[in-house]
Structure formats: structure tokens, C-alpha cells
Scaffold this motif. Sequence first.
Motif, short mmCIF file in Angstrom:
data_model
loop_
_atom_site.label_atom_id
_atom_site.label_comp_id
_atom_site.label_asym_id
_atom_site.label_seq_id
_atom_site.Cartn_x
_atom_site.Cartn_y
_atom_site.Cartn_z
N LEU A 54 -2.77 2.89 9.27
CA LEU A 54 -1.83 2.27 8.31
C LEU A 54 -1.37 0.91 8.84
O LEU A 54 -1.28 -0.07 8.10
CB LEU A 54 -0.63 3.18 8.05
N ALA A 106 -1.66 -3.54 7.50
CA ALA A 106 -0.48 -4.37 7.25
C ALA A 106 -0.69 -5.70 7.97
O ALA A 106 -1.27 -5.73 9.06
CB ALA A 106 0.77 -3.67 7.77
N VAL A 144 3.30 -1.33 4.09
CA VAL A 144 2.56 -0.06 3.94
C VAL A 144 3.60 1.04 3.97
O VAL A 144 4.36 1.18 4.93
CB VAL A 144 1.54 0.12 5.09
N LEU A 193 0.87 -1.18 0.00
CA LEU A 193 0.00 0.00 0.00
C LEU A 193 0.90 1.23 0.00
O LEU A 193 1.74 1.40 0.90
CB LEU A 193 -0.90 0.02 1.25
#
Length: 264
Positions: free
Chosen positions: A134, A138, A111, A42
Motif C-alpha cells: 500500500l 502512495a 491510500v 486508493l
Amino acid sequence: MQRLYKGDPLTPGEREELEDDLIAFCDRELDLLGNIRDLDVLYAGGSSPLWIEGLSQRIGEGGSVTAIDMDAERVDETQASIGEAGFVAPVLILAGDVFGLSFASGTFDLVYSSGLFHELDVKERTAEDALAALCSVARPGGRVATGDFVDSEEAVQLEDERLEAELRREAYASQPYGIGAPEGLVGLHNELLTNLRWQVFPPQRIRHLGKLVLAEDEPTELSSLPPATARRIRESLDAMRTRILGEGYTRPATVYIEGLVQSA
Ligand SMILES: C[S@@+](CC[C@H](N)C(=O)[O-])C[C@H]1O[C@@H](n2cnc3c(N)ncnc32)[C@H](O)[C@@H]1O
């Protein structure tokens, strides 16, 4: 008087040098991720084709890149510019907010963000909330990595970013997280990640960036601000332009931080 080459304040040669330096900066930052082959990544808070292509090449066809940026216009521009161009790894570019990620928890191996944190609006939510969001997408044992500018060396760009933040506060009542000491971002990551490692890197010059900044129009927001506020910001912008003419558009140092999401 400024001479424009087909609407570009830079000559073709200068444009090429600027692009070479942007690529070199992007490569330096992405190389810090080390081996990311075959990972599902990401890319949070970014939609630049250069960075997405760099990630895709490093990942290869066994992984994927999902980029998310709240600036829907940038996302549209990137989608239009990449058109049919094939990337090595499959790429998905989405408009969205890192505070409201809609991916299932544990979706990504890595990420990564670069330059997201200093632009985060922390008026209603905190930078800790953003990092927690975030980390949640992950996978357990996966990696979260952050690159951003820091203020450990004085630079004209820091003044530019401070003025931009002031303009956003005045015009939109937002509160950018801003650029601070490396220890601020490191402390944030230390609370949520294990096996933390971090390093500060020296400023990397981008030729002709100053010329581009000097050619920019006055920010449109200034015309809607109270006259005294607009005057103060205009004076600061003039002072920064004088600085650029004297010393060029000097750049900040960067910090790179990475750590692992704790396994369940
Ligand atoms: C300095 S730029 C990052 C440049 C980056 N290297 C790239 O590839 O575009 C910061 C980016 O973060 C995005 N951003 C800021 N706050 C965000 C948020 N809450 N959610 C998602 N993106 C955000 C901005 O729209 C902007 O595109």
C-alpha cells in the motif's frame, strides 16, 4: 417464528434505522481523514457503495477514487448497483489483491483502508507485506491511513469475527490477521511511515444488526467439515446467538492510524 417483510428480516422502519446508523458510522470514519479535497485516493480492500460515495463526495471533481477488493462478487454487485449514478469524483472499482497491486509506484496522494487488515489472509504473506504494498503506491510524502476494529472492549461482534476466522481456517486453510490490540496495527504502521498519529474510538452502535445476524443461514462451509469440527463451531454459533438475544450485537472499538510515506 421470524416474520419476513418481502424477504427482509427487518421491517421497513428498522431497515431505515439500520441504514441511518451505517451512514453515521461511515461518516465518522471518513471524517477522520480530514480534508481530502482534490486528492487521488486508493480505497484498498473495500467496495461498499456507501463508503465509495462518501469518499467521492469529500474528494470532489478535482480528484479520483480507485477502489480495489479481492471479492469479485462484491465488486460486480457494487458496479451493478451504482449503474448510471454519477459520483462527484471519478470512481474506478476493481477486483484485485492488495498483495499484488498493479499501479505504478507513487500513483496516489492517499491510500486508505477500513476493515481490510482484520480480514487479510496472512498465511503466505504478512500484514507488513500488505502495508508495504500500500505504501509503495502512495507518492513520496503522501498519506497512508487505516481504520479497523480493535479488541480493547469486549463485544459480541468480536466473537462473531473469531468464529468467522475459525471457519475460514478450517474450511480454506487460510489465516486471517484478525482483530487484536490497537498497538499491533500501530506498531506495523510505525515501521513504514513517518509522522504517525493514531487514536482509538468507542464502539458505535448499529441498530438491528443483531436481528440480521440471527436471521442468517448456517454457513454452507459447515457441511463439508469433519463432524466434530462442525459440531464445535455450531455450538459456538449457538452460544453467540444466545448472547445476541441477551445483550444485542455489541460492537468493537475502532482504531484510526495515519502517517506519511517518506520522501525519496
Ligand atoms: C470488512 S470488509 C471492508 C468493508 C469496507 N468498509 C467496504 O467498503 O467494503 C473487508 C474487505 O477486504 C477485502 N479483502 C480482504 N483481503 C483482501 C486482499 N488481500 N486484497 C483486497 N481486498 C481484500 C474483502 O474482500 C472485504 O471486502
